[in-house]
Design a protein around this motif. Structure first.
Motif, short mmCIF file in Angstrom:
data_model
loop_
_atom_site.label_atom_id
_atom_site.label_comp_id
_atom_site.label_asym_id
_atom_site.label_seq_id
_atom_site.Cartn_x
_atom_site.Cartn_y
_atom_site.Cartn_z
N PHE A 375 0.83 -1.21 0.00
CA PHE A 375 0.00 0.00 0.00
C PHE A 375 0.87 1.27 0.00
CE2 PHE A 375 -2.96 3.00 2.29
CZ PHE A 375 -3.87 3.12 1.25
N ALA A 376 1.99 1.23 0.73
CA ALA A 376 2.87 2.41 0.79
C ALA A 376 3.44 2.75 -0.59
CB ALA A 376 4.01 2.15 1.77
N TYR A 377 3.61 1.77 -1.44
CA TYR A 377 4.10 2.01 -2.79
C TYR A 377 3.01 2.56 -3.71
CZ TYR A 377 8.65 -0.28 -2.32
OH TYR A 377 9.95 -0.59 -1.97
N GLN A 378 1.77 2.34 -3.32
CA GLN A 378 0.64 2.73 -4.17
C GLN A 378 0.11 4.11 -3.84
OE1 GLN A 378 -1.74 -0.71 -3.04
NE2 GLN A 378 -1.59 -1.50 -5.12
N GLN A 379 0.45 4.63 -2.66
CA GLN A 379 -0.07 5.92 -2.25
C GLN A 379 0.57 7.05 -3.05
OE1 GLN A 379 -2.52 6.84 0.56
NE2 GLN A 379 -2.95 5.04 -0.66
N PRO A 380 -0.22 7.90 -3.68
CA PRO A 380 0.37 9.03 -4.43
C PRO A 380 1.23 9.90 -3.53
CG PRO A 380 -1.95 8.76 -5.00
CD PRO A 380 -1.69 7.84 -3.84
N PHE A 381 2.43 10.18 -3.99
CA PHE A 381 3.35 11.04 -3.24
C PHE A 381 3.28 12.44 -3.80
CE2 PHE A 381 7.73 12.84 -2.88
CZ PHE A 381 7.72 13.01 -1.51
N GLN A 382 2.86 13.37 -2.95
CA GLN A 382 2.81 14.77 -3.35
C GLN A 382 4.13 15.43 -2.94
OE1 GLN A 382 0.37 15.86 -5.17
NE2 GLN A 382 -0.81 13.96 -4.96
N PRO A 383 4.98 15.80 -3.88
CA PRO A 383 6.31 16.31 -3.54
C PRO A 383 6.30 17.77 -3.08
CG PRO A 383 6.05 16.26 -5.90
CD PRO A 383 4.79 15.66 -5.33
N THR A 384 5.67 17.99 -1.94
CA THR A 384 5.75 19.32 -1.33
C THR A 384 7.11 19.47 -0.67
OG1 THR A 384 4.88 18.54 0.78
CG2 THR A 384 3.27 19.26 -0.88
N HIS A 385 7.45 20.69 -0.30
CA HIS A 385 8.73 20.90 0.38
C HIS A 385 8.76 20.14 1.71
CE1 HIS A 385 9.20 24.03 -2.64
NE2 HIS A 385 10.47 24.18 -2.23
N ALA A 386 7.63 20.12 2.42
CA ALA A 386 7.58 19.40 3.69
C ALA A 386 7.73 17.90 3.50
CB ALA A 386 6.27 19.72 4.41
N ALA A 387 7.06 17.37 2.49
CA ALA A 387 7.13 15.93 2.23
C ALA A 387 8.53 15.51 1.82
CB ALA A 387 6.12 15.55 1.16
N MET A 388 9.20 16.31 1.00
CA MET A 388 10.56 15.97 0.59
C MET A 388 11.51 16.02 1.77
SD MET A 388 10.73 15.23 -2.70
CE MET A 388 12.31 15.71 -3.41
N ALA A 389 11.34 17.00 2.65
CA ALA A 389 12.21 17.12 3.83
C ALA A 389 11.98 15.98 4.82
CB ALA A 389 11.98 18.46 4.51
N ALA A 390 10.79 15.36 4.78
CA ALA A 390 10.46 14.33 5.76
C ALA A 390 10.91 12.93 5.35
CB ALA A 390 8.94 14.33 5.99
N LEU A 391 11.47 12.77 4.15
CA LEU A 391 11.91 11.44 3.71
C LEU A 391 13.01 10.92 4.62
CD1 LEU A 391 12.04 12.09 -0.14
CD2 LEU A 391 10.27 10.87 1.14
N ARG A 392 12.95 9.63 4.94
CA ARG A 392 13.92 9.00 5.85
C ARG A 392 14.91 8.18 5.04
NH1 ARG A 392 11.51 5.23 9.31
NH2 ARG A 392 13.53 5.22 10.38
#
Length: 475
Positions: A375-392
């Protein structure tokens, strides 16, 4: 290496100057468009934020400008600011009314048939996905439901062939590649075509066009009919990577994640040519799936290949993969340099093994149901600045989870490079910040800088590349 003049030539006719000007016309759709309801037509004509007209206009213009040398979706709209498309309901079906359309899509006042068919695909997929989602036909909060959505969109597009042996090779690679690399993609496509294999790509130029072009000559030599040159795209990409003229089956998936799942569900093998961040995104998506414990034993041949000029590129990719995901990752792919015939032979044997496994597992040839896409691979990733900074981006987590976040990092860079929404976000708030474990970040930064130096980020010409990201380290 076995070379063939037909597979090396860029064009089989002398290059022609681009056709300038605009044309207005009312055309009858060709290629099997079903009738539309009045509600569907109304949605396609609706210019409000909730309507589909804006999306239809962008995707239709991309099809009509097939062969464009720009990968900036805004520049196409700026060149044809008065372009419009209207779907007209008539007693005997529908008509497409094109206003101020690019003249290059017409010959002697008649629209080119292949472009007509791709326009039909645009209307078909936009309507089907939108109305199905609105009607609640797909459960997008569930992994099985998302796979069902991918299946139904592909089936509606008539991509799935229930009585055909496995023969579909997915080819990934960059839209901005060197001439030697492009010529090599044609050589590989030629060798694949001689062996009766069909081609599926992201539908754009460069490494997405070359294999199809080589395969067309081989298929003609083998007197093979009903060949498939499938292009799978999504709304954010198609405007920047217009379908190349060889695509005869176009599918527009709703988002990048469903596009990626479509590739791995219908493909029987995957070849990766040189590319940039979009290609890296695809590599990490696939390897992340193959690393997942539920996919142990999955048979999906993966070959990384290019001409001798690309050897260093693949060495760098290989080093980064082994650094980030562990040395064992190399068992999931094979690197073949400068030998198109060896690539085709290896892929043909790999597809045979896929056939045997599907028979043993009583799985369909036309859709890989047994592959687990989390499911995590299927969820659309919205590349906001916050989302990009939160990648682990750390190696203290399961390799398939790290691969998923690295895929998202590359997806964000793709958005900042060529997607209109991402480009505007960068212009407004500056580059994305990507942070993680120091060793991985240093290797990632070196690889991205190499992509820039090799002109793999954008099509040649125009202003120099301005990075849409900045790399930092944690701690």
């Amino acid at each position: 290496m076995n070379s063939n003049r037909e597979a090396r030539d860029e064009d089989y006719l002398p290059p022609q100057p681009p056709v300038k000007g605009v044309v207005s016309a009312r055309i009858s759709p060709s290629g099997g468009l079903d009738v539309l309801s009045r509600n569907e037509v109304a949605l396609l004509r609706d210019v409000s934020a909730s309507g589909l007209h804006g999306l239809l206009r962008r995707c239709a213009l991309a099809v009509l400008t097939s062969g464009s040398e720009s990968d900036d979706p805004r520049s196409t709209l700026e060149r044809y600011p008065d372009f419009d498309i209207q779907v007209l309901q008539q007693d005997r079906g529908i008509k497409l009314e094109l206003r101020h359309a690019p003249a290059q899509a017409f010959v002697d006042g008649q629209i080119i048939r292949g472009i007509n068919e791709l326009l039909v695909a645009v209307v078909r997929d936009i309507v089907y996905a939108s109305t199905s989602l609105a009607a609640g036909a797909f459960d997008l909060d569930d992994s099985v439901g998302i796979t069902h959505a991918v299946f139904e969109i592909l089936r509606n597009a008539r991509i799935l062939r229930p009585h055909a042996d496995p023969n579909l090779v997915v080819c990934w690679g960059g839209h901005s590649i060197a001439r030697a690399e492009y010529d090599y993609t044609k050589q590989v496509g030629y060798q694949l075509g001689l062996r009766g294999l069909d081609i599926c790509t992201g539908c754009g130029p460069g490494a997405m066009k070359g294999p199809m072009k080589g395969a067309t000559i081989a298929h003609a030599k083998q007197r093979r009919h009903h060949n498939r040159y499938i292009g799978i795209t999504e709304p954010g990409i198609i405007a920047a990577e217009s379908p190349n003229p060889i695509v005869n089956h176009l599918v527009i998936m709703p988002d990048i994640e469903k596009r990626l799942e479509a590739f791995v569900r219908i493909g029987h093998g995957i070849i990766v040519f040189p590319g940039g961040v979009g290609t890296a995104e695809e590599i990490f998506y696939l390897l992340g799936l193959l690393l997942h414990p539920d996919n142990t034993g999955q048979n999906l041949p993966l070959i990384l290949t290019g001409p001798r000029e690309s050897a260093a590129y693949f060495e760098q990719i290989d080093r980064f993969l082994c650094l980030a995901l562990g040395a064992g990752i190399a068992r999931h792919y094979r690197i073949i340099i400068d030998d198109a015939q060896a690539v085709a032979k290896a892929m043909s044997k790999g597809v045979d093994r896929v056939r045997e496994q599907r028979l043993d597992n009583k799985d369909a040839f036309f859709f890989n149901w047994s592959l687990n896409v989390p499911f995590a691979y299927q969820q659309p990733f919205q590349p906001t600045h916050a989302a990009m900074a939160a990648l682990r981006l750390h190696r203290d987590r399961p390799a398939h989870e790290l691969a998923a976040d690295l895929r998202r990092a590359f997806s964000g860079i793709v958005a900042g490079n060529v997607k209109e929404e991402g480009m505007r976000a960068i212009e407004s708030d500056g580059p994305y910040a990507i942070s993680g474990e120091p060793e991985i970040m240093r290797a990632l930064d070196a690889m991205l800088q190499a992509f820039v130096a090799q002109h793999r980020m954008k099509l040649p010409g125009g202003k120099g590349y301005q990075p849409c990201y900045r790399i930092t380290t944690d701690g």
